[in-house]
Scaffold this motif. Structure first.
Motif, PDB file in Angstrom:
ATOM      1  N   GLU A  78       0.838  -1.194   0.000  1.00 42.21           N
ATOM      2  CA  GLU A  78       0.000   0.000   0.000  1.00 42.21           C
ATOM      3  C   GLU A  78       0.875   1.248   0.000  1.00 42.21           C
ATOM      4  O   GLU A  78       1.967   1.256   0.563  1.00 42.21           O
ATOM      5  CB  GLU A  78      -0.915   0.036   1.231  1.00 42.21           C
ATOM      6  CG  GLU A  78      -1.922  -1.084   1.262  1.00 42.21           C
ATOM      7  CD  GLU A  78      -2.817  -1.028   2.484  1.00 42.21           C
ATOM      8  OE1 GLU A  78      -3.761  -1.827   2.512  1.00 42.21           O
ATOM      9  OE2 GLU A  78      -2.577  -0.220   3.396  1.00 42.21           O
ATOM     10  N   VAL A  79       0.367   2.283  -0.643  1.00 38.57           N
ATOM     11  CA  VAL A  79       1.106   3.540  -0.754  1.00 38.57           C
ATOM     12  C   VAL A  79       0.162   4.682  -0.394  1.00 38.57           C
ATOM     13  O   VAL A  79      -0.979   4.710  -0.860  1.00 38.57           O
ATOM     14  CB  VAL A  79       1.648   3.738  -2.198  1.00 38.57           C
ATOM     15  CG1 VAL A  79       2.323   5.080  -2.342  1.00 38.57           C
ATOM     16  CG2 VAL A  79       2.587   2.619  -2.571  1.00 38.57           C
ATOM     17  N   ILE A  80       0.635   5.606   0.417  1.00 33.76           N
ATOM     18  CA  ILE A  80      -0.105   6.828   0.720  1.00 33.76           C
ATOM     19  C   ILE A  80       0.733   7.985   0.209  1.00 33.76           C
ATOM     20  O   ILE A  80       1.925   8.089   0.525  1.00 33.76           O
ATOM     21  CB  ILE A  80      -0.357   6.970   2.233  1.00 33.76           C
ATOM     22  CG1 ILE A  80      -1.217   5.805   2.723  1.00 33.76           C
ATOM     23  CG2 ILE A  80      -1.026   8.301   2.541  1.00 33.76           C
ATOM     24  CD1 ILE A  80      -1.339   5.729   4.219  1.00 33.76           C
ATOM     25  N   LEU A 149       4.041   7.291  -8.794  1.00 29.69           N
ATOM     26  CA  LEU A 149       3.648   5.877  -8.772  1.00 29.69           C
ATOM     27  C   LEU A 149       4.648   4.998  -9.524  1.00 29.69           C
ATOM     28  O   LEU A 149       4.998   3.905  -9.065  1.00 29.69           O
ATOM     29  CB  LEU A 149       2.245   5.706  -9.349  1.00 29.69           C
ATOM     30  CG  LEU A 149       1.117   6.266  -8.487  1.00 29.69           C
ATOM     31  CD1 LEU A 149      -0.205   6.215  -9.237  1.00 29.69           C
ATOM     32  CD2 LEU A 149       1.019   5.515  -7.173  1.00 29.69           C
ATOM     33  N   ASP A 150       5.129   5.472 -10.670  1.00 32.35           N
ATOM     34  CA  ASP A 150       6.133   4.717 -11.432  1.00 32.35           C
ATOM     35  C   ASP A 150       7.409   4.535 -10.614  1.00 32.35           C
ATOM     36  O   ASP A 150       7.993   3.449 -10.597  1.00 32.35           O
ATOM     37  CB  ASP A 150       6.447   5.417 -12.758  1.00 32.35           C
ATOM     38  CG  ASP A 150       5.297   5.371 -13.748  1.00 32.35           C
ATOM     39  OD1 ASP A 150       4.345   4.575 -13.553  1.00 32.35           O
ATOM     40  OD2 ASP A 150       5.332   6.164 -14.726  1.00 32.35           O
ATOM     41  N   HIS A 151       7.838   5.597  -9.939  1.00 34.03           N
ATOM     42  CA  HIS A 151       9.069   5.527  -9.124  1.00 34.03           C
ATOM     43  C   HIS A 151       8.889   4.540  -7.970  1.00 34.03           C
ATOM     44  O   HIS A 151       9.761   3.708  -7.718  1.00 34.03           O
ATOM     45  CB  HIS A 151       9.426   6.917  -8.599  1.00 34.03           C
ATOM     46  CG  HIS A 151      10.617   6.919  -7.696  1.00 34.03           C
ATOM     47  ND1 HIS A 151      11.897   6.739  -8.169  1.00 34.03           N
ATOM     48  CD2 HIS A 151      10.718   7.065  -6.358  1.00 34.03           C
ATOM     49  CE1 HIS A 151      12.750   6.771  -7.154  1.00 34.03           C
ATOM     50  NE2 HIS A 151      12.049   6.974  -6.044  1.00 34.03           N
ATOM     51  N   VAL A 152       7.757   4.639  -7.279  1.00 34.24           N
ATOM     52  CA  VAL A 152       7.512   3.741  -6.142  1.00 34.24           C
ATOM     53  C   VAL A 152       7.458   2.291  -6.632  1.00 34.24           C
ATOM     54  O   VAL A 152       8.050   1.401  -6.023  1.00 34.24           O
ATOM     55  CB  VAL A 152       6.221   4.134  -5.396  1.00 34.24           C
ATOM     56  CG1 VAL A 152       5.845   3.080  -4.364  1.00 34.24           C
ATOM     57  CG2 VAL A 152       6.395   5.500  -4.731  1.00 34.24           C
ATOM     58  N   LYS A 153       6.757   2.059  -7.734  1.00 35.61           N
ATOM     59  CA  LYS A 153       6.652   0.698  -8.268  1.00 35.61           C
ATOM     60  C   LYS A 153       8.023   0.144  -8.656  1.00 35.61           C
ATOM     61  O   LYS A 153       8.310  -1.035  -8.446  1.00 35.61           O
ATOM     62  CB  LYS A 153       5.710   0.674  -9.462  1.00 35.61           C
ATOM     63  CG  LYS A 153       5.415  -0.722  -9.949  1.00 35.61           C
ATOM     64  CD  LYS A 153       4.369  -0.729 -11.031  1.00 35.61           C
ATOM     65  CE  LYS A 153       4.111  -2.158 -11.467  1.00 35.61           C
ATOM     66  NZ  LYS A 153       3.141  -2.240 -12.528  1.00 35.61           N
ATOM     67  N   SER A 154       8.894   0.998  -9.201  1.00 33.78           N
ATOM     68  CA  SER A 154      10.236   0.543  -9.579  1.00 33.78           C
ATOM     69  C   SER A 154      11.070   0.160  -8.356  1.00 33.78           C
ATOM     70  O   SER A 154      11.978  -0.655  -8.454  1.00 33.78           O
ATOM     71  CB  SER A 154      10.963   1.606 -10.401  1.00 33.78           C
ATOM     72  OG  SER A 154      11.385   2.672  -9.579  1.00 33.78           O
ATOM     73  N   LYS A 155      10.743   0.735  -7.204  1.00 35.66           N
ATOM     74  CA  LYS A 155      11.521   0.457  -5.984  1.00 35.66           C
ATOM     75  C   LYS A 155      10.965  -0.707  -5.173  1.00 35.66           C
ATOM     76  O   LYS A 155      11.732  -1.463  -4.590  1.00 35.66           O
ATOM     77  CB  LYS A 155      11.570   1.699  -5.082  1.00 35.66           C
ATOM     78  CG  LYS A 155      12.275   2.879  -5.702  1.00 35.66           C
ATOM     79  CD  LYS A 155      13.744   2.625  -5.851  1.00 35.66           C
ATOM     80  CE  LYS A 155      14.448   3.845  -6.407  1.00 35.66           C
ATOM     81  NZ  LYS A 155      15.842   3.610  -6.680  1.00 35.66           N
ATOM     82  N   ASP A 158       5.095  -4.587  -6.780  1.00 30.59           N
ATOM     83  CA  ASP A 158       3.642  -4.445  -6.907  1.00 30.59           C
ATOM     84  C   ASP A 158       3.055  -3.481  -5.867  1.00 30.59           C
ATOM     85  O   ASP A 158       3.444  -3.495  -4.689  1.00 30.59           O
ATOM     86  CB  ASP A 158       2.952  -5.800  -6.768  1.00 30.59           C
ATOM     87  CG  ASP A 158       3.228  -6.701  -7.958  1.00 30.59           C
ATOM     88  OD1 ASP A 158       3.508  -6.162  -9.049  1.00 30.59           O
ATOM     89  OD2 ASP A 158       3.169  -7.935  -7.799  1.00 30.59           O
ATOM     90  N   ILE A 159       2.111  -2.695  -6.329  1.00 28.44           N
ATOM     91  CA  ILE A 159       1.355  -1.797  -5.453  1.00 28.44           C
ATOM     92  C   ILE A 159      -0.080  -2.321  -5.428  1.00 28.44           C
ATOM     93  O   ILE A 159      -0.708  -2.489  -6.469  1.00 28.44           O
ATOM     94  CB  ILE A 159       1.383  -0.346  -5.986  1.00 28.44           C
ATOM     95  CG1 ILE A 159       2.816   0.185  -6.015  1.00 28.44           C
ATOM     96  CG2 ILE A 159       0.499   0.555  -5.133  1.00 28.44           C
ATOM     97  CD1 ILE A 159       2.947   1.558  -6.667  1.00 28.44           C
ATOM     98  N   THR A 160      -0.595  -2.593  -4.221  1.00 26.86           N
ATOM     99  CA  THR A 160      -1.946  -3.152  -4.110  1.00 26.86           C
ATOM    100  C   THR A 160      -3.011  -2.092  -3.840  1.00 26.86           C
ATOM    101  O   THR A 160      -4.184  -2.303  -4.134  1.00 26.86           O
ATOM    102  CB  THR A 160      -2.008  -4.192  -2.973  1.00 26.86           C
ATOM    103  OG1 THR A 160      -1.636  -3.560  -1.742  1.00 26.86           O
ATOM    104  CG2 THR A 160      -1.061  -5.355  -3.253  1.00 26.86           C
ATOM    105  N   HIS A 161      -2.618  -0.974  -3.265  1.00 28.04           N
ATOM    106  CA  HIS A 161      -3.600   0.061  -2.900  1.00 28.04           C
ATOM    107  C   HIS A 161      -2.890   1.411  -2.854  1.00 28.04           C
ATOM    108  O   HIS A 161      -1.799   1.523  -2.318  1.00 28.04           O
ATOM    109  CB  HIS A 161      -4.205  -0.267  -1.531  1.00 28.04           C
ATOM    110  CG  HIS A 161      -5.288   0.672  -1.112  1.00 28.04           C
ATOM    111  ND1 HIS A 161      -6.588   0.499  -1.471  1.00 28.04           N
ATOM    112  CD2 HIS A 161      -5.252   1.809  -0.367  1.00 28.04           C
ATOM    113  CE1 HIS A 161      -7.321   1.473  -0.953  1.00 28.04           C
ATOM    114  NE2 HIS A 161      -6.537   2.284  -0.293  1.00 28.04           N
TER     115      HIS A 161
END
Length: 189
Positions: A78-80, A149-155, A158-161
């Motif tokens: 999850e990401v906020i 979002l692209d940066h977080v996903k690369s690090k 998978d992002i679920t929420h």
């Protein structure tokens, strides 16, 4: 009962009102000076306090508690994201003449604070966007959000929420285009 024995006859108050200045043009907000009896001023002030400040205070406290709860309970995947424009930064010397103020270059500063759970520990990342685009538009926020979002996903993979917190400005975050853009972002993530 506060000020019930006040003998002040009138009070001069500057406020804002809407007036029609140009015939056929849209109404505009203008400063209005009113002379009020002191007791009438107190009545108006209490009404303003009840309608505006108390509601604002409640919403602010509610949002603050909800945000703190979201961050505390963020789970793996999850990401906020907390996003909002900062002031435009002027590129000028501290000691400048007034004419330079109107011609100096500016930069938009748009920070995004990302909260995520990495190995059972909540981390906070700061991602800052600097741009000469001073419009603070919906397109800018959409592109910045996608890049975050692209940066977080690369690090993290998978992002679920995703939860995005903003100040809710209509021109930047709340309009008919935003739902479509966010839907497309979610499909990419």
């Amino acid at each position: 009962k506060l000020f019930s024995d006040c003998t002040m006859p009138e009070i001069k108050m500057n406020t804002f009102g809407v007036e029609q200045i140009n015939q056929g043009g849209p109404p505009v907000t203008v400063r209005v000076t009113k002379m009020l009896k002191f007791q009438d001023f107190l009545t108006d002030f209490k009404e303003y306090l009840a309608k505006k400040y108390l509601i604002h205070s409640y919403v602010s406290k509610f949002n603050s508690e909800a945000f703190a709860s979201d961050v505390k309970d963020v789970k793996n995947g999850e990401v906020i994201i907390l996003m909002d424009f900062q002031m435009n930064h002027s590129h000028k010397y501290r000691e400048t003449v007034q004419a330079e103020h109107w011609t100096c270059r500016q930069t938009t500063i748009y920070p995004a604070i990302v909260y995520l759970n990495v190995a059972q520990k909540i981390e906070r990342w700061a991602i800052n966007f600097l741009s000469d685009d001073l419009s603070h538009s919906n397109n800018f926020t959409s592109i910045a959000t996608q890049q975050v979002l692209d940066h977080v996903k690369s690090k993290i993979g998978d992002i679920t929420h995703v939860t995005i917190w903003t100040d809710g400005c209509g021109g930047q975050f709340k309009n008919r285009n935003q739902l479509l853009k966010i839907s497309k972002m979610v499909m990419k993530v």
